[in-house]
Scaffold this motif. Structure first.
Motif, PDB file in Angstrom:
ATOM      1  N   TRP A  33       0.837  -1.193   0.000  1.00 37.03           N
ATOM      2  CA  TRP A  33       0.000   0.000   0.000  1.00 37.03           C
ATOM      3  C   TRP A  33       0.875   1.247   0.000  1.00 37.03           C
ATOM      4  N   PRO A  34       0.516   2.278  -0.798  1.00 38.41           N
ATOM      5  CA  PRO A  34      -0.645   2.309  -1.695  1.00 38.41           C
ATOM      6  C   PRO A  34      -0.347   2.018  -3.160  1.00 38.41           C
ATOM      7  N   ILE A  62      -8.088  -1.892   4.419  1.00 42.62           N
ATOM      8  CA  ILE A  62      -8.316  -0.678   3.653  1.00 42.62           C
ATOM      9  C   ILE A  62      -9.811  -0.392   3.673  1.00 42.62           C
TER      10      ILE A  62
END
Length: 238
Positions: free
Chosen positions: A98-99, A212
């Protein structure tokens, strides 16, 4: 997908942006053998070594992507992973950090820079992608590696394959919704459920990478039990 291959340019993202405002049709890939001003997130320089891939895609801002713009970098990461696997990279070694990074055995092999552009009639996403197919730069902030130990694909054919996987994921997002993208990304996520230190500005924030959210932002559980939503930052092992 139309593919324009350049010998050299400043930045393929800038070339694609110029093409958009000149009325270029979707989808379009502009790649280059060499970039002199390649950049990553937050304006950081991207080192492009000989035999690696650097290119930018111009894709239509579909309903699903506009509704969940945070999904664009995650979707692109899935596309890069699929393209690498299709070119015989070991799928077990590849994770999504991420991201916007792709890792091989916890070393960075690809980075993604996505941005939206619009004029009076059209909206689009520019998705810049750099992949260490053959060589990795040294002395990077996060350890880097080449995606292939031997027999890497040539950058031009890899770009074609990447265009195919990118368009497939965009079609899936439109047909099945952004939650499908998030679920697929989670299945390959680096360090999901594990301790991380995330630098946004100032001192790193430490906690457990819990999930997320519906916009692709990181949910970090702090030692106090509080949850912190992080839209952008640099994650590292704690």
């Amino acid at each position: 997908m139309r593919h324009q291959r350049l010998v050299t340019c400043g930045s393929t993202n800038d070339e694609v942006r110029r093409a958009f405002f000149e009325g270029a049709a979707f989808p379009l890939l502009i790649s280059a053998e060499q970039q002199t001003e390649g950049r990553g997130r937050e304006g950081r320089p991207w080192a492009q070594l000989e035999g690696n891939f650097a290119g930018s895609f111009l894709v239509e801002a579909t309903r699903a992507l506009l509704s969940h713009p945070g999904a664009v970098s995650l979707l692109a990461g899935l596309a890069v992973r699929d393209a690498l696997v299709a070119c015989s990279a070991d799928s077990q070694d590849l994770t999504l950090k991420w991201p916007n990074d792709v890792l091989k055995s916890e070393q960075k092999v690809a980075g993604i820079l996505a941005e939206m552009v619009e004029d009076s009639t059209r909206r689009a996403f520019i998705i810049g992608i750099g992949v260490n197919l053959r060589k990795a730069p040294e002395a990077t902030a996060f350890p880097a590696a080449a995606a292939f130990d031997a027999d890497p694909p040539d950058p031009e054919s890899f770009g074609k394959r990447l265009g195919e996987t990118l368009l497939r994921w965009i079609s899936l997002a439109e047909a099945q919704g952004a939650p499908h993208i998030f679920a697929a990304w989670r299945s390959h996520a680096w360090r999901l459920g594990e301790p991380l230190a995330v630098r946004t500005s100032g001192e790193p924030i430490e906690g457990i990478f819990e999930d997320i959210d519906g916009h692709g932002r990181m949910i970090l559980r702090l030692p106090t039990g509080e949850h912190r939503i992080i839209a952008a930052g640099d994650a590292a092992r704690r």
